[in-house]
Design a protein around this motif. Structure first.
Motif: not given
Length: 419
Positions: A195, A197, A222-225, A237-239, A268-269, A308
């Protein structure tokens, strides 16, 4: 792969010493008027009763740890470094080598080398406006949760910039920081969890008394895997957004309070393999410290938040803790007890866990005694108990369901040189 059993130690918080936490160290070697070199090394013998966190038939072993470190820093104010100057900095490097003292190759093969490195540069530290530039790297190694021939090797790095403004003698302080981070796994089994972030933090604090202040904090991360592994895990992914207001400082001459309350939302998306979940909740906590004398200090606290998580999407947590530190002659003793109730959300069926909403009750007890032969030579004797009780079980097909509870006991004797 036993994914449901992974206990993630917060090594990052332990080693990111450049965010503001002070390190114990000795006088150092002067390299100039303000530059000091601090070499250090610690050797430790430890016994771990349950290396692989098993519910039944635990495997125990003795370990030898060697932890050399090196710090290069400007002199702190308490050691004569308070003259007007434009720059403070610290460089740190350390290694954590672990060797299992056993003839069982299934255990000794899990020897490991961890690495910590970091840098902090502060420009205009004594001026109303100052800023920090920092970078911190940790390579952590954890044994697996079964007798498989690999460790869980993980690389984490954070780099960022922090701006600080303290007008009017410091009664008002404004901080704005940006951090870019990455969290990567070296083994293919977990590379779906790699990830990137970003984190933006804003904090405003006003000291309405000399040692008491109110503050407001807002953060977004933001976490972008990257999803670059074999494709069995689809972490959303999440913010995560948090906003809190708090009070910190002295309530009496011996009692210190830090209390905060606020709001958090994970954003969370939705992804195909993960149930749609999202924390949308009040958050808060309280921390009380009581110092009845110069020889003793107690702490008690509680917090509610969401975190998270590698397992599922996130977990809601309620944690309470209590601790006491006591100095008797030259001995320093400390005990700490923490209980956490963690409720995991968004677990995927592909992990093999049952049920898909997992609840863990984790109890951690620490006891430690330090004795300094010299200011820079310290011996330590410690004990750590961890007990995790969970309603989750791992489906092993025809082999049935495997419980995921575990208990570990660790005892260690350490000798540290921090010059």
């Amino acid at each position: 792969m036993g994914f449901g059993r992974y206990r993630w130690t917060l090594v990052l918080s332990a080693f990111l010493v450049f965010s503001g936490a002070a390190r114990a160290e000795g006088p150092g070697v002067m390299l100039g008027d303000r530059l000091v070199l601090h070499p250090g090394i610690a050797a430790e013998f430890r016994y771990d009763s349950n290396i692989f966190f098993q519910a039944t038939n635990p495997v125990g072993a003795f370990l030898f740890r060697l932890m050399p470190s090196l710090d290069l820093a400007t002199r702190p104010p308490q050691r004569g470094g308070n003259a007007p100057h434009g720059i403070d900095f610290r460089l740190h490097a350390g290694i954590d080598y672990n060797e299992y003292l056993t003839s069982d190759a299934n255990v000794s093969g899990h020897r490991s080398v961890g690495v910590q490195a970091g840098m902090l540069l502060t420009v205009l530290p004594q001026h109303p406006f100052s800023f920090d530039v920092f970078d911190n790297y940790v390579r952590s190694v954890q044994p697996p949760y079964s007798l498989v021939p690999y460790n869980i090797d993980r690389d984490t790095n954070e780099a960022g910039l922090r701006l600080r403004y303290r007008p009017g003698g410091g009664r008002l302080q404004l901080d704005l920081a940006y951090t870019f981070g990455l969290d990567f796994f070296e083994i293919p089994q977990f590379q779906d969890l790699n990830v990137l972030y970003h984190r933006v933090d804003f904090r405003a604090m006003w000291k309405f008394f000399p040692k008491t202040a109110i503050y407001v904090e807002v953060s977004d991360q933001p976490y972008l895997y990257l999803h670059n592994g074999p494709g069995t895990i689809d972490h959303p992914d999440s913010y995560p957004l948090r906003a809190i207001a708090g009070l910190t400082g002295l309530i009496t001459a011996k009692l210190t309070l830090n209390a905060w309350i606020g709001y958090g939302n994970g954003f969370y998306q939705a992804v195909a393999m993960t149930p749609t979940v999202n924390p949308n909740t009040p958050i808060g906590g309280i921390d009380l410290k009581w110092k009845p004398s110069v020889l003793s200090e107690g702490v008690i606290g509680y917090h509610h938040d969401f975190v998270n998580s590698l397992l599922g999407a996130y977990y809601d947590t309620d944690a309470a803790y209590i601790g006491w530190t006591q100095l008797i002659w030259r001995f320093t003793g400390a005990v700490n007890l923490q209980y956490s109730n963690n409720r995991y959300q968004g677990i995927q069926a592909a992990t093999g866990l049952m049920p898909l909403s997992r609840t863990d009750n984790l109890v951690v007890f620490n006891a430690r005694v330090d004795y300094p032969f010299k200011d820079w030579l310290i011996s330590s004797l410690g004990y750590v108990l961890q007990n995790n009780s969970t309603d989750a079980m791992l489906s092993m097909g025809l082999a049935g369901l495997v419980p995921l509870n575990y208990t570990t006991h660790e005892v260690y004797l350490r000798l540290s040189v921090l010059y």
